[in-house]
Scaffold this motif. Structure first.
Motif, mmCIF file in Angstrom:
data_model
loop_
_atom_site.group_PDB
_atom_site.id
_atom_site.type_symbol
_atom_site.label_atom_id
_atom_site.label_comp_id
_atom_site.label_asym_id
_atom_site.label_seq_id
_atom_site.Cartn_x
_atom_site.Cartn_y
_atom_site.Cartn_z
ATOM 1 N N ILE A 172 -4.343 -48.057 -0.224
ATOM 2 C CA ILE A 172 -5.543 -47.371 0.254
ATOM 3 C C ILE A 172 -6.289 -48.241 1.254
ATOM 4 N N VAL A 173 -6.447 -49.509 0.920
ATOM 5 C CA VAL A 173 -7.124 -50.433 1.835
ATOM 6 C C VAL A 173 -6.328 -50.592 3.123
ATOM 7 N N ALA A 174 -5.019 -50.726 3.000
ATOM 8 C CA ALA A 174 -4.181 -50.934 4.186
ATOM 9 C C ALA A 174 -4.236 -49.754 5.130
ATOM 10 N N LEU A 175 -4.230 -48.532 4.585
ATOM 11 C CA LEU A 175 -4.241 -47.346 5.440
ATOM 12 C C LEU A 175 -5.631 -47.030 5.979
ATOM 13 N N SER A 176 -6.664 -47.462 5.270
ATOM 14 C CA SER A 176 -8.035 -47.137 5.683
ATOM 15 C C SER A 176 -8.634 -48.152 6.641
ATOM 16 N N LYS A 230 -5.612 -38.521 -2.795
ATOM 17 C CA LYS A 230 -5.761 -37.519 -1.737
ATOM 18 C C LYS A 230 -6.504 -38.124 -0.554
ATOM 19 N N PHE A 231 -6.142 -37.669 0.636
ATOM 20 C CA PHE A 231 -6.852 -38.121 1.823
ATOM 21 C C PHE A 231 -6.881 -37.012 2.874
ATOM 22 N N ASN A 232 -7.814 -37.160 3.800
ATOM 23 C CA ASN A 232 -7.899 -36.252 4.944
ATOM 24 C C ASN A 232 -8.107 -37.075 6.204
ATOM 25 N N PHE A 285 -9.987 -41.382 2.254
ATOM 26 C CA PHE A 285 -9.478 -41.052 0.917
ATOM 27 C C PHE A 285 -10.578 -40.356 0.122
ATOM 28 N N THR A 286 -10.202 -39.300 -0.593
ATOM 29 C CA THR A 286 -11.195 -38.485 -1.280
ATOM 30 C C THR A 286 -11.057 -38.473 -2.795
ATOM 31 N N SER A 287 -9.908 -38.882 -3.334
ATOM 32 C CA SER A 287 -9.761 -38.973 -4.788
ATOM 33 C C SER A 287 -8.564 -39.850 -5.131
ATOM 34 N N VAL A 288 -8.620 -40.462 -6.309
ATOM 35 C CA VAL A 288 -7.511 -41.248 -6.842
ATOM 36 C C VAL A 288 -7.293 -40.812 -8.291
ATOM 37 N N ASP A 289 -6.036 -40.592 -8.673
ATOM 38 C CA ASP A 289 -5.773 -40.077 -10.003
ATOM 39 C C ASP A 289 -4.454 -40.641 -10.526
ATOM 40 N N VAL A 290 -4.469 -41.043 -11.819
ATOM 41 C CA VAL A 290 -3.234 -41.496 -12.458
ATOM 42 C C VAL A 290 -2.843 -40.602 -13.613
ATOM 43 N N GLY A 291 -3.666 -39.631 -13.948
ATOM 44 C CA GLY A 291 -3.344 -38.700 -15.012
ATOM 45 C C GLY A 291 -3.149 -39.376 -16.356
ATOM 46 N N ASN A 292 -3.934 -40.396 -16.623
ATOM 47 C CA ASN A 292 -3.734 -41.207 -17.825
ATOM 48 C C ASN A 292 -4.976 -41.151 -18.708
ATOM 49 N N ALA A 293 -4.836 -40.575 -19.892
ATOM 50 C CA ALA A 293 -5.968 -40.488 -20.819
ATOM 51 C C ALA A 293 -6.007 -41.654 -21.788
ATOM 52 N N ALA A 294 -4.979 -42.484 -21.816
ATOM 53 C CA ALA A 294 -4.897 -43.588 -22.777
ATOM 54 C C ALA A 294 -5.275 -44.904 -22.113
ATOM 55 N N SER A 295 -5.888 -45.777 -22.898
ATOM 56 C CA SER A 295 -6.292 -47.081 -22.366
ATOM 57 C C SER A 295 -5.264 -48.170 -22.646
ATOM 58 N N ASN A 296 -4.236 -47.850 -23.423
ATOM 59 C CA ASN A 296 -3.236 -48.863 -23.744
ATOM 60 C C ASN A 296 -1.865 -48.542 -23.159
ATOM 61 N N VAL A 297 -1.850 -47.663 -22.135
ATOM 62 C CA VAL A 297 -0.597 -47.271 -21.494
ATOM 63 C C VAL A 297 -0.702 -47.520 -19.993
ATOM 64 N N ILE A 298 0.257 -48.251 -19.457
ATOM 65 C CA ILE A 298 0.363 -48.393 -18.004
ATOM 66 C C ILE A 298 0.950 -47.096 -17.454
ATOM 67 N N ARG A 321 4.971 -47.812 5.484
ATOM 68 C CA ARG A 321 6.224 -48.556 5.304
ATOM 69 C C ARG A 321 5.972 -50.054 5.381
ATOM 70 N N VAL A 322 5.189 -50.473 6.361
ATOM 71 C CA VAL A 322 4.893 -51.893 6.522
ATOM 72 C C VAL A 322 4.098 -52.417 5.329
ATOM 73 N N ALA A 323 3.097 -51.632 4.879
ATOM 74 C CA ALA A 323 2.251 -52.067 3.768
ATOM 75 C C ALA A 323 3.024 -52.149 2.454
ATOM 76 N N CYS A 324 4.016 -51.289 2.279
ATOM 77 C CA CYS A 324 4.808 -51.292 1.047
ATOM 78 C C CYS A 324 5.750 -52.481 0.973
ATOM 79 N N GLY A 325 6.238 -52.928 2.126
ATOM 80 C CA GLY A 325 7.221 -54.003 2.128
ATOM 81 C C GLY A 325 8.469 -53.585 1.373
ATOM 82 N N ASN A 326 9.079 -54.521 0.678
ATOM 83 C CA ASN A 326 10.290 -54.224 -0.082
ATOM 84 C C ASN A 326 10.017 -54.023 -1.574
ATOM 85 N N ARG A 327 8.725 -54.051 -1.964
ATOM 86 C CA ARG A 327 8.428 -54.017 -3.389
ATOM 87 C C ARG A 327 7.842 -52.674 -3.846
ATOM 88 N N ILE A 328 6.833 -52.168 -3.124
ATOM 89 C CA ILE A 328 6.115 -50.965 -3.558
ATOM 90 C C ILE A 328 6.903 -49.720 -3.186
#
Length: 388
Positions: free
Chosen positions: A221-225, A263-265, A243-256, A286-293
């Motif tokens: 998000i920082v790299a693209l913004s 979302k962005f516009n 960017f207008t929202s960030v969501d991980v759909g995670n209701a649990a605090s002990n689960v990665i 692509r550049v921001a992701c490198g070979n890892r993300i």
């Protein structure tokens, strides 16, 4: 009924919240037919969308052809009990006309219609003495929603009939503070998307067995913004990715979580096409992701392309008509959101000039009665100059 205020009041009293027409186009049809216009009511539909009624009316059969465009549909009124006067009352109080659509944009349509009818009365029901020239109205009921069965299809329908337009005035509320301060001559394009980062779900106590996408999506998000998309152009401000929202759909605090989405516009200028813009953002990702993300972008369909009516004789004519009435030389602006001008611009040069937009979409939307009179006079001046 050819008075702009009277027309506006009758239109407001039709609760035409998209996709309902509620009789608004019937008001225009009656007045236009009485004035000698050939009027067409055209309904368009598409699976999964509401049927939309539209109107096209023309008087004259030759060039030059100027069309007034607009929409009679309005956004919902919200809490009607919060309105000082009824949301669809069309009442006048303390010098203001109240009601949903007073500014956006039944008031503008009423002014253009009143100006055209007055002009034709003074010219023997002909745009020009030599019999040439045409005036038309291109009115949709589908601007405030998905814009699928409205102006896009009405323009296609008109083109298939052999209709050609030389210039267009769209009566959107372009003025910022006072009448005569701004003409819209273009709009930025709009492109939305979803940034998706893939991780690996796991227990927070064993992070080495998981891959947390939350820090990764934060970095992206920082790299693209942070890096500007451009520095702007002669007529447009710099493009902007938000960017207008960030969501991980995670209701649990002990689960990665297993994935993260943001979302962005992008509001972009004429330095880009839709294709080149997407390619630029994809390369930066692509550049921001490198070979890892592991990440990708899901682009949403968009028909909101950038457009510009370059300053020239038509904009000079409009500026002159506005300055003659208000004493102000309007700014030629490309700021703001999207409008149906993005569709019209593919068929002819288009400018947006209407009422002051400060209360559009708000509770107690209202237009100054004096501004309605001023706008009608300006539209009449545009017609006088156009057919001189």
């Amino acid at each position: 009924m050819t008075d702009a205020l009277a027309i506006a009041r009758e239109l407001i009293r039709c609760p035409s919240v998209t996709p309902a027409d509620a009789g608004a186009l019937g008001v225009l049809e009656r007045l236009l037919k009485e004035a000698g216009f050939e009027v067409h009511r055209v309904t368009f539909s598409e699976p999964g969308t509401a049927d939309i009624d539209n109107l096209y009316a023309r008087i004259g059969s030759e060039a030059p052809h100027i069309t007034f465009a607009g929409h009679t549909d309005v956004v919902p009124p919200g809490d009607e009990g919060a309105w000082s006067l009824g949301a669809f009352s069309g009442e006048v109080k303390d010098g203001y006309l109240y009601g949903r659509g007073a500014v956006d944009m039944k008031g503008g349509i009423a002014c253009s219609l009143a100006a055209a009818l007055a002009y034709l009365r003074d010219h023997g029901s002909k745009p020009r003495e030599d019999g040439k020239g045409s005036i038309s109205f291109l009115i949709t009921g589908d601007e405030e929603d998905v814009s699928i069965n409205g102006t896009v299809k009405l323009l296609q329908w008109a083109a298939e009939r052999g209709e050609t337009f030389d210039h267009c005035v769209l009566g959107e509320p372009s003025n910022q503070e006072v009448m005569g301060d701004c003409i819209k001559i273009g709009r930025r394009g709009s492109q939305s998307g979803m940034l998706v980062v893939e991780g690996k779900q796991g227990h927070v106590a064993y992070p080495h067995r998981a891959a947390n996408p939350v820090p990764d999506i934060s970095r992206l998000i920082v790299a693209l913004s942070d890096e500007p998309l451009d520095r702007g152009s002669a007529q447009f401000q710099p493009s902007n990715l938000e960017f207008t929202s960030v969501d991980v759909g995670n209701a649990a605090s002990n689960v990665i979580p297993g994935s993260a989405r943001a979302k962005f516009n992008i509001r972009y200028n004429d330095c880009h096409t839709q294709e080149s813009l997407r390619a630029l953002v994809e390369e930066r990702l692509r550049v921001a992701c490198g070979n890892r993300i592991r990440a990708h972008i899901d682009w949403l369909p968009s028909n909101s392309n950038v457009f510009l009516t370059k300053p020239g004789p038509f904009t000079d004519l409009a500026v002159g008509a506005i300055e003659a009435v208000t004493g102000r030389k309007p700014e030629l602006s490309t700021t703001g959101g999207t409008s149906d001008a993005r569709f019209i611009s593919s068929y002819c040069p288009v400018i947006e000039f209407g009422l002051v937009g400060q209360t559009m979409h708000q509770i107690d939307e209202r237009a100054a009665v004096a501004d309605i009179a001023t706008l009608t006079t300006i539209y009449r001046g545009i017609l006088d100059k156009y057919f001189a």
